[in-house]
Design an enzyme around this catalytic site. Structure first.
Site, short mmCIF file in Angstrom:
data_model
loop_
_atom_site.label_atom_id
_atom_site.label_comp_id
_atom_site.label_asym_id
_atom_site.label_seq_id
_atom_site.Cartn_x
_atom_site.Cartn_y
_atom_site.Cartn_z
N ASP A 12 0.83 -1.20 0.00
CA ASP A 12 0.00 0.00 0.00
C ASP A 12 0.87 1.27 0.00
O ASP A 12 1.97 1.26 0.55
CB ASP A 12 -0.93 -0.02 1.22
CG ASP A 12 -2.07 0.96 1.08
OD1 ASP A 12 -2.33 1.43 -0.05
OD2 ASP A 12 -2.71 1.27 2.10
N GLY A 13 0.35 2.31 -0.61
CA GLY A 13 1.02 3.62 -0.54
C GLY A 13 1.57 4.12 -1.86
O GLY A 13 2.23 5.17 -1.89
N HIS A 29 2.47 3.47 -9.02
CA HIS A 29 2.31 2.05 -9.35
C HIS A 29 3.53 1.54 -10.13
O HIS A 29 3.98 0.42 -9.94
CB HIS A 29 1.03 1.82 -10.16
CG HIS A 29 -0.22 2.14 -9.39
ND1 HIS A 29 -0.42 1.73 -8.08
CD2 HIS A 29 -1.33 2.84 -9.73
CE1 HIS A 29 -1.60 2.17 -7.66
NE2 HIS A 29 -2.18 2.85 -8.64
N SER A 58 -7.16 -6.04 -6.10
CA SER A 58 -8.23 -6.66 -5.30
C SER A 58 -9.56 -6.63 -6.04
O SER A 58 -9.73 -5.87 -7.00
CB SER A 58 -8.36 -5.94 -3.96
OG SER A 58 -9.04 -4.70 -4.15
N ARG A 64 -11.85 1.95 -8.65
CA ARG A 64 -10.96 3.10 -8.92
C ARG A 64 -11.28 3.72 -10.29
O ARG A 64 -11.92 3.08 -11.12
CB ARG A 64 -9.51 2.63 -8.91
CG ARG A 64 -9.14 2.18 -7.52
CD ARG A 64 -7.68 1.95 -7.37
NE ARG A 64 -7.44 1.67 -5.98
CZ ARG A 64 -6.31 1.92 -5.34
NH1 ARG A 64 -5.29 2.44 -5.97
NH2 ARG A 64 -6.18 1.65 -4.06
N LEU A 124 11.48 -20.43 -5.15
CA LEU A 124 10.40 -19.63 -4.55
C LEU A 124 9.11 -19.73 -5.37
O LEU A 124 9.15 -19.76 -6.60
CB LEU A 124 10.84 -18.15 -4.53
CG LEU A 124 9.82 -17.16 -3.97
CD1 LEU A 124 9.80 -17.22 -2.45
CD2 LEU A 124 10.13 -15.73 -4.43
N LEU A 179 -6.66 -5.49 7.14
CA LEU A 179 -6.32 -6.60 6.25
C LEU A 179 -6.92 -6.46 4.86
O LEU A 179 -6.50 -7.17 3.93
CB LEU A 179 -6.77 -7.93 6.88
CG LEU A 179 -6.04 -8.30 8.18
CD1 LEU A 179 -6.62 -9.57 8.78
CD2 LEU A 179 -4.54 -8.49 7.94
N GLU A 191 2.04 -13.71 11.95
CA GLU A 191 2.51 -12.55 12.69
C GLU A 191 2.31 -11.35 11.77
O GLU A 191 2.65 -11.41 10.58
CB GLU A 191 4.00 -12.70 13.03
CG GLU A 191 4.32 -13.92 13.87
CD GLU A 191 3.60 -13.92 15.22
OE1 GLU A 191 3.34 -12.83 15.76
OE2 GLU A 191 3.29 -15.03 15.72
#
Ligand code: FPP
Length: 225
Positions: A12-13, A29, A58, A64, A124, A179, A191
């Protein structure tokens, strides 16, 4: 010591980062995409980390402005095309989550191509959450299972979700403490780290510091020490 096997990030941000420098939100972005690349490479070189799941778009982001949504779609397409050789070089398997049927045919094709071409990679696993919402994911999972004769167990539901692995460490950048419908089932015992840094400023050093703190936390999973 804990291992951060599965790290999930709410990136975010971006918009605020751009606005702070009198730039258009979409510039944020674009910078954010560079950070996605750096953080993914860092995680692919850390053998403790098995999965990295990033919230890229999302189910609510369709609200948007049209131009911002279109920019994000193009950025995603460009990012995936450019990154395919990097995924292969770093042995990264790309496993998107979310309901990509809402995307254009051409973007769906790119997403599926990168998924298929990296399917053999066993380093990964990088999951981008694309048109993803946890509530939508849970409803889709229940619909998959509803004709089963047996009653649904936790294991069955977990296995029917897009993201089948529990999260160890969830990070949200950008200063908010929520969240936002991300991996609600999978973060049950994660966590949680909320940092003020805006996503385009988030560095591999920031991630390293968080992982260091995470490794020292005593995780009890509801039991006793
Ligand atoms: C939140 O910033 C970020 C998003 C809505 C999407 C995340 C997208 C990226 C990191 C870039 C593209 C990603 C890839 C994989 C190519 P915001 O716009 O909500 O920021 P704000 O809260 O400051 O407005």
């Amino acid at each position: 010591m804990n291992r951060a096997k599965h790290i999930a990030i709410i990136m975010d941000g971006n918009g605020r980062w751009a606005e702070l420098q009198d730039k258009k939100r979409v510039k944020g972005h674009e910078e954010g995409a560079k950070v996605v690349k750096n953080i993914t490479t860092y995680c692919s070189n850390n053998p403790d980390i098995e999965r990295l799941t990033l919230y890229a778009f999302s189910t609510e982001n369709w609200k948007r402005p049209r131009l911002e949504v279109e920019f994000l779609m193009k950025l995603l397409q460009r990012y995936l095309k450019n990154e395919l050789p990097v995924y292969l070089k770093n042995n990264v398997r790309f496993e998107p989550i979310g309901d990509i049927r809402a995307f254009s045919k051409s973007l769906q094709k790119t997403i599926n191509e990168v998924k298929e071409k990296t399917a053999h990679c066993d380093g990964l696993v990088q999951s981008l959450a694309l048109n993803y919402g946890a509530q939508d994911e849970i409803v889709r999972a229940i619909n998959k299972l509803k004709n089963d004769e047996d009653s649904i167990t936790e294991a069955m539901l977990s296995n029917a979700l897009d993201a089948k692995h529990s999260v160890d460490l969830l990070i949200r950048t950008g200063g908010d403490h929520r969240l936002s419908n991300f991996l609600l089932w999978q973060v049950a015992y994660a966590e949680l780290f909320f940092v003020d840094t805006l996503w385009p400023d988030f560095s591999t050093q920031d991630l390293e510091k968080i992982i260091k703190k995470f490794t020292k936390i005593e995780r009890r999973f509801g039991g006793l020490k």
